[in-house]
Design an enzyme around this catalytic site. Structure first.
Site, mmCIF file in Angstrom:
data_model
loop_
_atom_site.group_PDB
_atom_site.id
_atom_site.type_symbol
_atom_site.label_atom_id
_atom_site.label_comp_id
_atom_site.label_asym_id
_atom_site.label_seq_id
_atom_site.Cartn_x
_atom_site.Cartn_y
_atom_site.Cartn_z
ATOM 1 N N LYS A 41 0.809 -1.200 0.000
ATOM 2 C CA LYS A 41 0.000 0.000 0.000
ATOM 3 C C LYS A 41 0.845 1.255 0.000
ATOM 4 O O LYS A 41 0.380 2.341 -0.333
ATOM 5 C CB LYS A 41 -0.871 0.024 1.278
ATOM 6 N N GLY A 42 2.096 1.130 0.446
ATOM 7 C CA GLY A 42 2.909 2.298 0.773
ATOM 8 C C GLY A 42 3.081 3.322 -0.332
ATOM 9 O O GLY A 42 3.172 4.517 -0.070
ATOM 10 N N GLU A 99 7.737 2.990 -6.362
ATOM 11 C CA GLU A 99 7.891 2.467 -4.997
ATOM 12 C C GLU A 99 8.012 3.607 -3.997
ATOM 13 O O GLU A 99 8.426 4.718 -4.332
ATOM 14 C CB GLU A 99 9.153 1.592 -4.943
ATOM 15 N N ASP A 100 7.668 3.304 -2.777
ATOM 16 C CA ASP A 100 7.772 4.310 -1.722
ATOM 17 C C ASP A 100 9.207 4.425 -1.202
ATOM 18 O O ASP A 100 9.731 5.519 -1.043
ATOM 19 C CB ASP A 100 6.812 4.006 -0.557
ATOM 20 N N ASP A 103 14.667 -0.171 0.621
ATOM 21 C CA ASP A 103 15.295 -0.490 1.904
ATOM 22 C C ASP A 103 16.348 -1.572 1.634
ATOM 23 O O ASP A 103 17.391 -1.273 1.078
ATOM 24 C CB ASP A 103 14.184 -0.930 2.868
ATOM 25 N N LYS A 131 17.255 4.293 1.180
ATOM 26 C CA LYS A 131 18.108 4.150 2.370
ATOM 27 C C LYS A 131 19.318 3.308 1.983
ATOM 28 O O LYS A 131 19.322 2.087 2.178
ATOM 29 C CB LYS A 131 17.352 3.356 3.445
ATOM 30 N N PHE A 152 13.800 4.863 10.682
ATOM 31 C CA PHE A 152 12.469 4.416 10.290
ATOM 32 C C PHE A 152 11.579 5.628 10.060
ATOM 33 O O PHE A 152 11.443 6.488 10.925
ATOM 34 C CB PHE A 152 11.862 3.491 11.346
ATOM 35 N N VAL A 153 10.994 5.694 8.876
ATOM 36 C CA VAL A 153 10.174 6.860 8.529
ATOM 37 C C VAL A 153 8.720 6.473 8.286
ATOM 38 O O VAL A 153 8.421 5.330 7.923
ATOM 39 C CB VAL A 153 10.740 7.591 7.279
ATOM 40 N N ASP A 159 3.953 3.473 6.604
ATOM 41 C CA ASP A 159 3.283 3.189 7.874
ATOM 42 C C ASP A 159 4.216 2.667 8.958
ATOM 43 O O ASP A 159 5.319 2.189 8.688
ATOM 44 C CB ASP A 159 2.211 2.119 7.655
ATOM 45 N N ARG A 165 0.002 6.562 7.637
ATOM 46 C CA ARG A 165 0.116 6.685 6.180
ATOM 47 C C ARG A 165 -0.467 8.012 5.692
ATOM 48 O O ARG A 165 -0.112 8.516 4.629
ATOM 49 C CB ARG A 165 -0.651 5.548 5.475
HETATM 50 P P1 IMP Z 1 12.703 -4.145 1.301
HETATM 51 O O1 IMP Z 1 12.148 -5.367 0.608
HETATM 52 O O2 IMP Z 1 13.530 -4.484 2.506
HETATM 53 O O3 IMP Z 1 13.423 -3.183 0.368
HETATM 54 O O4 IMP Z 1 11.452 -3.446 1.937
HETATM 55 C C1 IMP Z 1 10.801 -2.452 1.310
HETATM 56 C C2 IMP Z 1 9.474 -2.210 1.997
HETATM 57 O O5 IMP Z 1 9.607 -2.174 3.440
HETATM 58 C C3 IMP Z 1 8.976 -0.842 1.599
HETATM 59 O O6 IMP Z 1 8.221 -0.930 0.406
HETATM 60 C C4 IMP Z 1 8.172 -0.432 2.811
HETATM 61 O O7 IMP Z 1 6.856 -0.914 2.703
HETATM 62 C C5 IMP Z 1 8.871 -1.106 3.977
HETATM 63 N N1 IMP Z 1 9.792 -0.161 4.659
HETATM 64 C C6 IMP Z 1 11.131 -0.144 4.602
HETATM 65 N N2 IMP Z 1 11.656 0.856 5.328
HETATM 66 C C7 IMP Z 1 10.592 1.513 5.859
HETATM 67 C C8 IMP Z 1 10.468 2.680 6.713
HETATM 68 O O8 IMP Z 1 11.442 3.346 7.121
HETATM 69 N N3 IMP Z 1 9.208 3.040 7.038
HETATM 70 C C9 IMP Z 1 8.102 2.367 6.610
HETATM 71 N N4 IMP Z 1 8.170 1.290 5.812
HETATM 72 C C10 IMP Z 1 9.399 0.863 5.436
HETATM 73 MG MG MG Z 2 5.989 -0.850 0.302
#
Ligand code: IMP
Ligand code: MG
Length: 178
Positions: A41-42, A99-100, A103, A131, A152-153, A159, A165
């Site tokens: 949803k992000g 994408e939001d 990470d 990040k 963490f944001v 969220d 959100r």
């Molecule tokens: P990844 O697969 O580890 O890159 O995770 C990415 C997903 O984790 C993002 O699409 C977000 O939904 C969530 N996420 C990662 N960091 C944060 C954060 O700082 N705040 C909120 N959601 C996050």
């Molecule tokens: Mg996401």
């Protein structure tokens, strides 16, 4: 543990940067079709602002995907499962993943593999936030909004336990002892 949210990227900063990203995207896809795919949803808040800032010289369509991590617990090492797939066929399409936040890159790298295997014509990624300190998988992101520290944001779609959100800005979650 309690927490509070400290504003980090203001509404105005988001607006300005998204306009810049959209101008670049408008130039790169001028006269072409692009399918913007948002991972729920992000990224939905970012998608709705970004798409409205892209020029109508680009033929834009949108679609959504829901994925969840499963397997061995942590999101960064787990496999992902498509909970809701796209409603359109991406074969031969120019796809822009919206994408939001990038990470670990786990989610995005797997989505890239899935979409490539479906025979897209081109595939690019736009991520509002990045990040770098957390990257585990190399993911080529063409358009990045803001590079942020390893905090963490929340807000602007992101969220913490499904909350916040709706904040119009991006804030850093600061945890407190009480
Ligand atoms: P990844 O697969 O580890 O890159 O995770 C990415 C997903 O984790 C993002 O699409 C977000 O939904 C969530 N996420 C990662 N960091 C944060 C954060 O700082 N705040 C909120 N959601 C996050
Ligand atoms: Mg996401």
């Amino acid at each position: 543990m309690g927490y509070h949210i400290t504003p980090y990227i203001t509404e105005e900063e988001l607006r300005v940067r998204i306009k810049e990203l959209a101008a670049q995207i408008s130039e790169d896809y001028k006269g072409k079709e692009v399918l913007m795919i948002s991972i729920l949803k992000g990224a939905v808040v970012f998608l709705t602002d970004l798409m409205r800032a892209v020029s109508d010289d680009v033929s834009v369509s949108i679609d959504f995907m829901v994925v969840s991590s499963y397997g061995d617990g942590t999101a960064s090492s787990g496999k992902i499962k498509i909970t809701k797939d796209l409603s359109v066929d991406v074969t031969g399409k120019n796809v822009l993943i919206v994408e939001d936040i990038l990470d670990s890159g786990n989610t995005l790298s797997k989505i890239v593999d899935i979409l490539q295997s479906r025979g897209v014509n081109s595939l690019k990624i736009v991520s509002l936030l990045d990040k770098p300190a957390r990257h585990v998988h190399a993911v080529p992101v063409e358009y990045t909004g803001f590079v942020i520290p390893d905090k963490f944001v929340v807000g602007y779609g992101l969220d913490y336990g499904e909350k916040h959100r709706n904040l119009p800005y991006v804030g850093i979650v600061e945890f407190t002892e009480d």
